[in-house]
Write an enzyme that holds these catalytic residues in place. Sequence first.
Site, PDB file in Angstrom:
ATOM      1  N   ARG A  14     -17.717 -25.121   1.500  1.00 43.89           N
ATOM      2  CA  ARG A  14     -16.669 -25.998   0.966  1.00 43.89           C
ATOM      3  C   ARG A  14     -17.234 -26.761  -0.237  1.00 43.89           C
ATOM      4  NH1 ARG A  14     -14.613 -28.568   6.800  1.00 43.89           N
ATOM      5  NH2 ARG A  14     -14.972 -26.663   8.011  1.00 43.89           N
ATOM      6  N   GLU A  40     -18.321 -21.159  -1.010  1.00 45.97           N
ATOM      7  CA  GLU A  40     -17.258 -20.823  -0.049  1.00 45.97           C
ATOM      8  C   GLU A  40     -16.214 -21.924  -0.062  1.00 45.97           C
ATOM      9  OE1 GLU A  40     -15.452 -21.001   4.134  1.00 45.97           O
ATOM     10  OE2 GLU A  40     -16.445 -22.560   2.940  1.00 45.97           O
ATOM     11  N   ASP A  42     -11.723 -22.655   1.374  1.00 48.67           N
ATOM     12  CA  ASP A  42     -10.620 -22.194   2.236  1.00 48.67           C
ATOM     13  C   ASP A  42      -9.298 -22.346   1.500  1.00 48.67           C
ATOM     14  OD1 ASP A  42     -12.375 -22.320   4.855  1.00 48.67           O
ATOM     15  OD2 ASP A  42     -12.621 -24.233   3.820  1.00 48.67           O
ATOM     16  N   GLU A 107     -12.013 -17.943   1.720  1.00 46.65           N
ATOM     17  CA  GLU A 107     -11.625 -17.725   3.124  1.00 46.65           C
ATOM     18  C   GLU A 107     -10.124 -17.907   3.262  1.00 46.65           C
ATOM     19  OE1 GLU A 107     -13.490 -19.985   6.357  1.00 46.65           O
ATOM     20  OE2 GLU A 107     -11.903 -19.195   7.658  1.00 46.65           O
ATOM     21  N   LYS A 109      -7.268 -18.840   5.079  1.00 48.05           N
ATOM     22  CA  LYS A 109      -7.016 -19.630   6.292  1.00 48.05           C
ATOM     23  C   LYS A 109      -5.530 -19.610   6.625  1.00 48.05           C
ATOM     24  CE  LYS A 109     -10.476 -22.299   7.982  1.00 48.05           C
ATOM     25  NZ  LYS A 109     -11.505 -21.565   8.679  1.00 48.05           N
ATOM     26  N   ASP A 230     -23.612 -27.142   4.196  1.00 42.54           N
ATOM     27  CA  ASP A 230     -22.971 -28.284   3.536  1.00 42.54           C
ATOM     28  C   ASP A 230     -23.964 -28.989   2.610  1.00 42.54           C
ATOM     29  OD1 ASP A 230     -20.676 -27.856   5.101  1.00 42.54           O
ATOM     30  OD2 ASP A 230     -21.406 -29.156   6.705  1.00 42.54           O
TER      31      ASP A 230
END
Length: 235
Positions: A14, A40, A42, A107, A109, A230
Amino acid sequence: MNWSKKAILKIGHRGASGYEPENTLRSLEKALVLGVDMIEFDVHICKSGEVVVIHDGKVNRTTHSKGFVRDKTLDELKKLDAGKGEKIPTLEEVLDFVNHRVAVNIELKGEKTTKPVYAIIKKYIENRNWSYKDFLVSSFDDSKLREIRKLDSKIEIGLLPKRTKTHIVSMISELSAYSVHCSYKSKGLLNKNFIELLHKQGVKIFAWTVNDKKNIERLKILGVDGIFSDYPDML
Ligand code: G3P
Ligand code: CA
């Protein structure tokens, strides 16, 4: 990018969400400063049809507002504070910001994300100088991955497995998957035998979301190909 030259892929989860509000441009910028190989994030679809970068189906956890992303227009979402004054970005804003400096792992979601996300990927490959190697599309939802494979035989796919090794192996072959992304806690998958099995098939194995040195070292020794964190500077 030539991933084979990298000993282990550093993946900002994220963005660099341990330091900055997750899935915001500020978090992405931090991940880039920390030298990630891939970022990465979402995606969901909002009411007015844009692909927006946010983890949850609701805005409750990451903003001071409430309600489903799918019930809000982009204009309404843009009024929210996603942390430190940041806005919820669209997928296109994120891609323009990254500007193919690193690869992106999108990703899927939210529901109905596959086709609009694919349309954007295609546009960036055909008109914006991005290449297939810059994108990795993943999902916990096999049907979304089947849908994207039907749309394009060259898109790189990452499986986010919830089920058995047999199911994973069969999905790899059905989808010609590029990689399998496992929770770092999943000792049933992240072990020498399974990693070797995947490597024999030419498939990469990544571990998420690892935020402590002890587990990072353990996974490196095991031979994973990439780690999501993270705090990507820990990698
Ligand atoms: O893609 C790896 C990881 O991000 C999956 O879990 O809940 O953080 O999206 P989550
Ligand atoms: Ca994710």
